[in-house]
Design a protein around this motif. Structure first.
Motif, PDB file in Angstrom:
ATOM      1  N   GLU A  15      36.775 118.599 -11.356  1.00  0.00           N
ATOM      2  CA  GLU A  15      35.643 118.141 -10.557  1.00  0.00           C
ATOM      3  C   GLU A  15      36.073 117.937  -9.104  1.00  0.00           C
ATOM      4  OE1 GLU A  15      32.720 114.318 -10.354  1.00  0.00           O
ATOM      5  OE2 GLU A  15      33.208 115.104 -12.329  1.00  0.00           O
ATOM      6  N   GLU A  16      37.243 117.353  -8.902  1.00  0.00           N
ATOM      7  CA  GLU A  16      37.737 117.117  -7.553  1.00  0.00           C
ATOM      8  C   GLU A  16      37.982 118.437  -6.832  1.00  0.00           C
ATOM      9  OE1 GLU A  16      41.695 115.298  -5.530  1.00  0.00           O
ATOM     10  OE2 GLU A  16      40.824 114.158  -7.174  1.00  0.00           O
ATOM     11  N   ASP A  17      38.563 119.418  -7.524  1.00  0.00           N
ATOM     12  CA  ASP A  17      38.790 120.720  -6.915  1.00  0.00           C
ATOM     13  C   ASP A  17      37.475 121.368  -6.503  1.00  0.00           C
ATOM     14  OD1 ASP A  17      41.512 120.434  -7.233  1.00  0.00           O
ATOM     15  OD2 ASP A  17      41.596 121.632  -9.063  1.00  0.00           O
ATOM     16  N   TRP A  18      36.492 121.302  -7.371  1.00  0.00           N
ATOM     17  CA  TRP A  18      35.189 121.875  -7.084  1.00  0.00           C
ATOM     18  C   TRP A  18      34.561 121.194  -5.866  1.00  0.00           C
ATOM     19  CZ3 TRP A  18      30.249 119.805  -7.061  1.00  0.00           C
ATOM     20  CH2 TRP A  18      29.216 120.734  -6.992  1.00  0.00           C
ATOM     21  N   LEU A  19      34.630 119.868  -5.843  1.00  0.00           N
ATOM     22  CA  LEU A  19      34.055 119.119  -4.723  1.00  0.00           C
ATOM     23  C   LEU A  19      34.791 119.426  -3.419  1.00  0.00           C
ATOM     24  CD1 LEU A  19      33.397 115.644  -6.366  1.00  0.00           C
ATOM     25  CD2 LEU A  19      31.698 117.297  -5.591  1.00  0.00           C
ATOM     26  N   THR A  20      36.102 119.520  -3.478  1.00  0.00           N
ATOM     27  CA  THR A  20      36.884 119.810  -2.283  1.00  0.00           C
ATOM     28  C   THR A  20      36.541 121.187  -1.741  1.00  0.00           C
ATOM     29  OG1 THR A  20      38.681 118.405  -3.058  1.00  0.00           O
ATOM     30  CG2 THR A  20      39.225 119.997  -1.357  1.00  0.00           C
ATOM     31  N   ILE A  21      36.450 122.165  -2.613  1.00  0.00           N
ATOM     32  CA  ILE A  21      36.102 123.524  -2.180  1.00  0.00           C
ATOM     33  C   ILE A  21      34.712 123.540  -1.559  1.00  0.00           C
ATOM     34  CG2 ILE A  21      35.562 125.853  -3.023  1.00  0.00           C
ATOM     35  CD1 ILE A  21      37.875 125.408  -5.063  1.00  0.00           C
ATOM     36  N   GLU A  25      33.779 124.518   2.349  1.00  0.00           N
ATOM     37  CA  GLU A  25      32.805 125.557   2.670  1.00  0.00           C
ATOM     38  C   GLU A  25      31.700 125.020   3.576  1.00  0.00           C
ATOM     39  OE1 GLU A  25      31.532 127.140  -1.082  1.00  0.00           O
ATOM     40  OE2 GLU A  25      33.382 128.285  -1.338  1.00  0.00           O
ATOM     41  N   VAL A  26      31.263 123.799   3.318  1.00  0.00           N
ATOM     42  CA  VAL A  26      30.227 123.189   4.157  1.00  0.00           C
ATOM     43  C   VAL A  26      30.757 122.962   5.574  1.00  0.00           C
ATOM     44  CG1 VAL A  26      28.853 121.094   4.512  1.00  0.00           C
ATOM     45  CG2 VAL A  26      28.943 122.158   2.259  1.00  0.00           C
ATOM     46  N   TYR A  29      30.810 126.237   7.359  1.00  0.00           N
ATOM     47  CA  TYR A  29      29.457 126.629   7.736  1.00  0.00           C
ATOM     48  C   TYR A  29      29.004 125.880   8.990  1.00  0.00           C
ATOM     49  CZ  TYR A  29      24.439 126.820   8.011  1.00  0.00           C
ATOM     50  OH  TYR A  29      23.166 126.964   8.494  1.00  0.00           O
ATOM     51  N   LEU A  30      29.216 124.569   9.013  1.00  0.00           N
ATOM     52  CA  LEU A  30      28.792 123.768  10.169  1.00  0.00           C
ATOM     53  C   LEU A  30      29.495 124.215  11.442  1.00  0.00           C
ATOM     54  CD1 LEU A  30      28.662 120.238   8.514  1.00  0.00           C
ATOM     55  CD2 LEU A  30      26.710 121.600   9.297  1.00  0.00           C
ATOM     56  N   LEU A  31      30.782 124.497  11.354  1.00  0.00           N
ATOM     57  CA  LEU A  31      31.519 124.961  12.535  1.00  0.00           C
ATOM     58  C   LEU A  31      31.043 126.347  12.971  1.00  0.00           C
ATOM     59  CD1 LEU A  31      35.117 123.728  11.624  1.00  0.00           C
ATOM     60  CD2 LEU A  31      33.600 122.804  13.385  1.00  0.00           C
ATOM     61  N   ARG A  32      30.730 127.206  12.011  1.00  0.00           N
ATOM     62  CA  ARG A  32      30.234 128.538  12.351  1.00  0.00           C
ATOM     63  C   ARG A  32      28.848 128.447  12.993  1.00  0.00           C
ATOM     64  NH1 ARG A  32      30.836 130.622   7.750  1.00  0.00           N
ATOM     65  NH2 ARG A  32      32.829 131.583   8.158  1.00  0.00           N
ATOM     66  N   ARG A  33      28.002 127.601  12.440  1.00  0.00           N
ATOM     67  CA  ARG A  33      26.608 127.497  12.903  1.00  0.00           C
ATOM     68  C   ARG A  33      26.476 126.757  14.227  1.00  0.00           C
ATOM     69  NH1 ARG A  33      22.216 127.598  14.701  1.00  0.00           N
ATOM     70  NH2 ARG A  33      20.237 127.263  13.666  1.00  0.00           N
ATOM     71  N   TYR A  34      27.227 125.653  14.394  1.00  0.00           N
ATOM     72  CA  TYR A  34      27.032 124.794  15.558  1.00  0.00           C
ATOM     73  C   TYR A  34      28.177 124.812  16.554  1.00  0.00           C
ATOM     74  CZ  TYR A  34      23.144 123.172  12.779  1.00  0.00           C
ATOM     75  OH  TYR A  34      21.991 123.133  12.038  1.00  0.00           O
ATOM     76  N   GLY A  35      29.240 125.531  16.265  1.00  0.00           N
ATOM     77  CA  GLY A  35      30.342 125.643  17.222  1.00  0.00           C
ATOM     78  C   GLY A  35      31.258 124.434  17.199  1.00  0.00           C
ATOM     79  N   ILE A  45      27.032 114.065  10.142  1.00  0.00           N
ATOM     80  CA  ILE A  45      26.174 115.059   9.504  1.00  0.00           C
ATOM     81  C   ILE A  45      26.263 114.952   7.983  1.00  0.00           C
ATOM     82  CG2 ILE A  45      25.866 117.543   9.114  1.00  0.00           C
ATOM     83  CD1 ILE A  45      26.837 117.914  12.064  1.00  0.00           C
ATOM     84  N   LEU A  46      27.487 114.751   7.487  1.00  0.00           N
ATOM     85  CA  LEU A  46      27.710 114.712   6.040  1.00  0.00           C
ATOM     86  C   LEU A  46      27.549 113.323   5.441  1.00  0.00           C
ATOM     87  CD1 LEU A  46      30.742 117.141   5.849  1.00  0.00           C
ATOM     88  CD2 LEU A  46      28.346 117.626   5.339  1.00  0.00           C
ATOM     89  N   GLY A  47      27.323 112.320   6.289  1.00  0.00           N
ATOM     90  CA  GLY A  47      27.100 110.966   5.796  1.00  0.00           C
ATOM     91  C   GLY A  47      28.341 110.305   5.228  1.00  0.00           C
ATOM     92  N   CYS A  48      29.477 110.549   5.851  1.00  0.00           N
ATOM     93  CA  CYS A  48      30.709 109.902   5.399  1.00  0.00           C
ATOM     94  C   CYS A  48      31.527 109.475   6.618  1.00  0.00           C
ATOM     95  CB  CYS A  48      31.514 110.826   4.486  1.00  0.00           C
ATOM     96  SG  CYS A  48      31.959 112.373   5.247  1.00  0.00           S
ATOM     97  N   LYS A  49      32.727 108.998   6.390  1.00  0.00           N
ATOM     98  CA  LYS A  49      33.566 108.503   7.476  1.00  0.00           C
ATOM     99  C   LYS A  49      34.476 109.617   7.995  1.00  0.00           C
ATOM    100  CE  LYS A  49      33.555 103.829   5.771  1.00  0.00           C
ATOM    101  NZ  LYS A  49      34.304 102.634   5.483  1.00  0.00           N
ATOM    102  N   PRO A  50      34.835 109.565   9.274  1.00  0.00           N
ATOM    103  CA  PRO A  50      35.755 110.564   9.827  1.00  0.00           C
ATOM    104  C   PRO A  50      37.073 110.648   9.058  1.00  0.00           C
ATOM    105  CG  PRO A  50      34.754 109.319  11.603  1.00  0.00           C
ATOM    106  CD  PRO A  50      34.338 108.660  10.317  1.00  0.00           C
TER     107      PRO A  50
END
Length: 89
Positions: A15-21, A25-26, A29-35, A45-50
């Motif tokens: 489960e951790e591997d799946w979540l990490t992957i 990927e997200v 995507y964010l870096l590709r889309r928004y620079g 954006i992801l609702g978590c801590k830096p």
């Protein structure tokens, strides 16, 4: 046909591997889309801590998929794309 029972530890690792992957990927995507984005921006954006995002960004950097850039007093992250794929206007 019987399947061996999975241990709880194995299930948690899977489960951790799946979540990490998925998180990696997200982030890509964010870096590709928004620079260029700061870790703080990505965390918002992801609702978590830096502190949650930083190790994932370091992992992307280690794979050569992202890079960290110092811009003035800030540090931003960008997708590490070959120049041939970059579109110029």
């Amino acid at each position: 046909m019987e399947f061996p029972e999975m241990l709880e530890e194995e299930e948690e690792e899977e489960e951790e591997d799946w979540l990490t992957i998925a998180r990696l990927e997200v982030l890509e995507y964010l870096l590709r889309r928004y620079g260029n984005l700061r870790a703080k921006d990505l965390a918002q954006i992801l609702g978590c801590k830096p502190a949650t995002i930083q190790p994932l960004l370091k992992r992307l950097e280690g794979c050569g998929r992202a890079r960290c850039l110092k811009v003035g007093r800030s540090v931003v992250w960008s997708l590490n794309e070959p120049l041939s794929e970059t579109i110029y206007y």
